[in-house]
Design an enzyme around this catalytic site. Structure first.
Site, PDB file in Angstrom:
ATOM      1  N   HIS A  60     -36.704 -34.032  65.209  1.00 57.72           N
ATOM      2  CA  HIS A  60     -37.609 -34.389  64.126  1.00 57.72           C
ATOM      3  C   HIS A  60     -39.046 -34.236  64.601  1.00 57.72           C
ATOM      4  O   HIS A  60     -39.306 -33.939  65.768  1.00 57.72           O
ATOM      5  CB  HIS A  60     -37.334 -35.805  63.617  1.00 57.72           C
ATOM      6  CG  HIS A  60     -37.298 -36.849  64.690  1.00 57.72           C
ATOM      7  ND1 HIS A  60     -36.244 -36.999  65.548  1.00 57.72           N
ATOM      8  CD2 HIS A  60     -38.192 -37.796  65.049  1.00 57.72           C
ATOM      9  CE1 HIS A  60     -36.487 -37.998  66.383  1.00 57.72           C
ATOM     10  NE2 HIS A  60     -37.669 -38.489  66.115  1.00 57.72           N
ATOM     11  N   HIS A  66     -39.672 -33.714  68.686  1.00 55.90           N
ATOM     12  CA  HIS A  66     -38.863 -34.192  69.802  1.00 55.90           C
ATOM     13  C   HIS A  66     -37.433 -34.500  69.381  1.00 55.90           C
ATOM     14  O   HIS A  66     -37.104 -34.552  68.205  1.00 55.90           O
ATOM     15  CB  HIS A  66     -39.520 -35.409  70.469  1.00 55.90           C
ATOM     16  CG  HIS A  66     -39.387 -36.709  69.726  1.00 55.90           C
ATOM     17  ND1 HIS A  66     -38.990 -37.864  70.329  1.00 55.90           N
ATOM     18  CD2 HIS A  66     -39.595 -37.027  68.440  1.00 55.90           C
ATOM     19  CE1 HIS A  66     -38.975 -38.837  69.443  1.00 55.90           C
ATOM     20  NE2 HIS A  66     -39.338 -38.375  68.296  1.00 55.90           N
ATOM     21  N   GLU A 120     -33.734 -43.931  65.753  1.00 54.81           N
ATOM     22  CA  GLU A 120     -34.955 -44.464  65.163  1.00 54.81           C
ATOM     23  C   GLU A 120     -34.792 -44.687  63.657  1.00 54.81           C
ATOM     24  O   GLU A 120     -34.599 -43.743  62.906  1.00 54.81           O
ATOM     25  CB  GLU A 120     -36.100 -43.479  65.402  1.00 54.81           C
ATOM     26  CG  GLU A 120     -36.260 -43.072  66.860  1.00 54.81           C
ATOM     27  CD  GLU A 120     -37.254 -41.936  67.022  1.00 54.81           C
ATOM     28  OE1 GLU A 120     -37.824 -41.478  66.016  1.00 54.81           O
ATOM     29  OE2 GLU A 120     -37.454 -41.504  68.170  1.00 54.81           O
ATOM     30  N   HIS A 157     -33.747 -41.141  62.059  1.00 58.65           N
ATOM     31  CA  HIS A 157     -33.649 -40.021  62.993  1.00 58.65           C
ATOM     32  C   HIS A 157     -32.760 -40.496  64.134  1.00 58.65           C
ATOM     33  O   HIS A 157     -33.184 -41.256  65.002  1.00 58.65           O
ATOM     34  CB  HIS A 157     -35.038 -39.596  63.478  1.00 58.65           C
ATOM     35  CG  HIS A 157     -35.932 -39.148  62.358  1.00 58.65           C
ATOM     36  ND1 HIS A 157     -37.222 -39.589  62.192  1.00 58.65           N
ATOM     37  CD2 HIS A 157     -35.687 -38.315  61.328  1.00 58.65           C
ATOM     38  CE1 HIS A 157     -37.743 -39.040  61.103  1.00 58.65           C
ATOM     39  NE2 HIS A 157     -36.835 -38.263  60.564  1.00 58.65           N
ATOM     40  N   HIS A 212     -51.211 -37.853  73.841  1.00 57.45           N
ATOM     41  CA  HIS A 212     -51.043 -39.273  73.521  1.00 57.45           C
ATOM     42  C   HIS A 212     -49.768 -39.786  74.154  1.00 57.45           C
ATOM     43  O   HIS A 212     -48.849 -39.012  74.438  1.00 57.45           O
ATOM     44  CB  HIS A 212     -51.110 -39.556  72.022  1.00 57.45           C
ATOM     45  CG  HIS A 212     -50.066 -38.879  71.191  1.00 57.45           C
ATOM     46  ND1 HIS A 212     -48.745 -39.282  71.161  1.00 57.45           N
ATOM     47  CD2 HIS A 212     -50.151 -37.827  70.335  1.00 57.45           C
ATOM     48  CE1 HIS A 212     -48.075 -38.513  70.329  1.00 57.45           C
ATOM     49  NE2 HIS A 212     -48.898 -37.614  69.814  1.00 57.45           N
TER      50      HIS A 212
HETATM   51 FE   LIG Z   1     -38.910 -39.997  66.963  1.00 59.49          FE
END
Ligand SMILES: [Fe+2]
Length: 450
Positions: free
Chosen positions: A385, A349, A355, A379, A306
């Site tokens: 995370h 990642h 974020e 994050h 994705h």
């Molecule tokens: Fe993220």
């Protein structure tokens, strides 16, 4: 969803009218609207004599000399000019509304963080006094960065009005709706919708259906705009026609009122003898708007893997560096998940961007437990995370049939700048001290050892 409906499968049917009464469609259009006939001058901006004895006033959202494509201003025709609303300020304080730079408010070590929803308080707080800052990023003095806030409102603003010189406000209701009465007209928003109030626009907020909670991104930088679509082409993601800007509406109200201003992180208030929402007509392309997130047309994987979550960007506030947003507003909406031989949730990642996430309703697929509507997670820059243990197990065992991810709406404020936690956020009782334990049960699966 005042005039919308959903099918049994949850598919959004759309409004009974494409544009509800009281709004004009389009993003960044050159709008014109008048609430009294003939209030707008014809063929010029600043005539010697205006209709109804109105004052002509320009509100500039960009430098006068900005290129045509990014030049934003509106002409307001009002009962009194803003100089009569903005005199005699005295300093005041909204101590829980913090502004970048604010980098040393607590002693918490770095870490992935998550909070449960903040309870609605018992006392009377309105949209202004009930606003609490979670993170700040960048520097308001150089007009870069942002802040992530929550609001908890149990009362309407009656005699208090506000404008923010520090940035535009992107408001994301999560519990109950709000009515923004702005200089440009009235915007009603419910959970599932957002609104954006530009820098410098005066407004007050009233409750629509009871105590309200939600999130706010205060963007100090360049205005939110639609992201380029690249090879996607001319359609999908957020389509311009689905943005709604209000028609002109005004108060001709004498009496005790207060105008609050946020300016470089400081707060000021002036007593004025009338409502500043006295704009009878306006034209231009600098104006507030609302958007129903359920009109977002998501694009995603149709065979395997994705794309990065940036594929779900609704609005982006660019920085001077191409492709590096001051802040992106990203959603995780209802969608089909169909990828073959793929790990379907968001992957593990680390990211140079920071974020801040919230959940408006439903369940977020990477965190089925603990991330609840009204909650938040952070994050930060280069902190790892990804899916929790249960989401990982489910995703690796799932029979990969098409799956509809239904009844969910999460969002992210993603900025190029590290997000600094406020003391309020660091000490919030809903902070989940054990959040990072959601990854603790991920065991070593290596089969190539001795
Ligand atoms: Fe993220």
């Amino acid at each position: 969803m005042a005039d919308g409906s959903k099918t049994a499968e949850g598919a959004w049917c759309g409004h009974s009218r494409a544009t509800p009464a009281g709004y004009m469609p389009g993003f960044g259009n050159d709008f014109e609207t008048e609430s009294l006939p003939g209030a707008l001058p014809v063929g010029q901006n600043s005539p010697q004599h205006t209709a109804y004895g109105l004052y002509a006033e320009q509100l500039s959202g960009s430098p006068f000399t900005a290129p045509r494509g990014s030049n934003e201003r509106s002409w307001l025709y009002r009962i009194r000019p803003s100089v009569l609303h903005g005199r005699g300020f005295r300093k005041t304080a909204l101590p829980l509304w913090r502004t970048a730079p604010a980098t040393a408010e607590h002693d918490r070590p770095i870490g992935q963080l998550r909070w449960g929803p903040v309870p609605i308080p018992e006392e009377a707080v309105d949209f202004l006094t009930g606003l609490r800052t979670m993170t700040t990023a960048g520097d308001v003095n150089t007009q870069v960065g942002m802040a992530a806030h929550i609001y908890l409102a149990t009362a309407s603003m009656e005699d208090d009005y506000f404008y923010n010189a520090d940035g535009e406000l992107l408001v994301v209701p999560q519990l109950n709706g709000l009515l923004f009465f702005t200089e440009f007209g009235k915007i009603a928003v419910e959970p599932g919708e957002i609104c954006v109030i530009p820098r410098g626009v005066k407004f007050k907020v009233t409750l629509l259906n009871g105590p309200s909670r939600g999130y706010v991104c205060e963007n100090y930088g360049a205005k939110f705009t639609l992201p380029n679509r690249g090879p996607i082409g001319a359609n999908c993601l957020a389509n311009a026609r689905d943005f709604k800007t209000p028609v002109a509406a005004f108060e001709d109200r004498e009496g005790g009122c207060r105008l609050w201003v946020k300016w470089c992180g400081t707060f000021h208030v002036a007593d004025i003898g009338h409502s500043p929402l006295d704009v009878v007509a306006w034209h231009g392309n600098y104006a507030p708007f609302k958007y129903d997130l359920r009109h977002y047309a998501p694009v995603g994987a149709v065979l395997f893997d994705h794309p990065d979550p940036s594929i779900f960007t609704v609005l982006t506030a660019p920085s001077e560096t191409a492709g590096t947003a001051n802040v992106d507003f990203v959603i995780f909406p209802e969608r089909w998940s169909v990828a073959e031989h793929s790990f379907r949730p968001p992957w593990y990642h680390m990211n140079i961007m920071s974020e801040f996430m919230g959940l408006i309703y439903g369940i977020y697929d990477a965190k089925p437990e603990g991330f609840t509507p009204g909650g938040m997670s952070l994050h930060n820059c280069m902190l790892p995370h990804g899916p929790d243990k249960d989401a990982y197990e489910k995703a690796t065992r799932l029979e990969l049939k098409p799956v509809r991810i239904s009844n969910t709406l999460a969002f992210m404020f993603e900025t190029r700048f590290p997000q600094h936690l406020t003391r309020f956020a660091a000490e919030l009782t809903t902070l989940q001290a054990d959040y990072a334990e959601c990854w603790a049960r991920l065991e070593k699966r290596f089969t190539g050892g001795k």
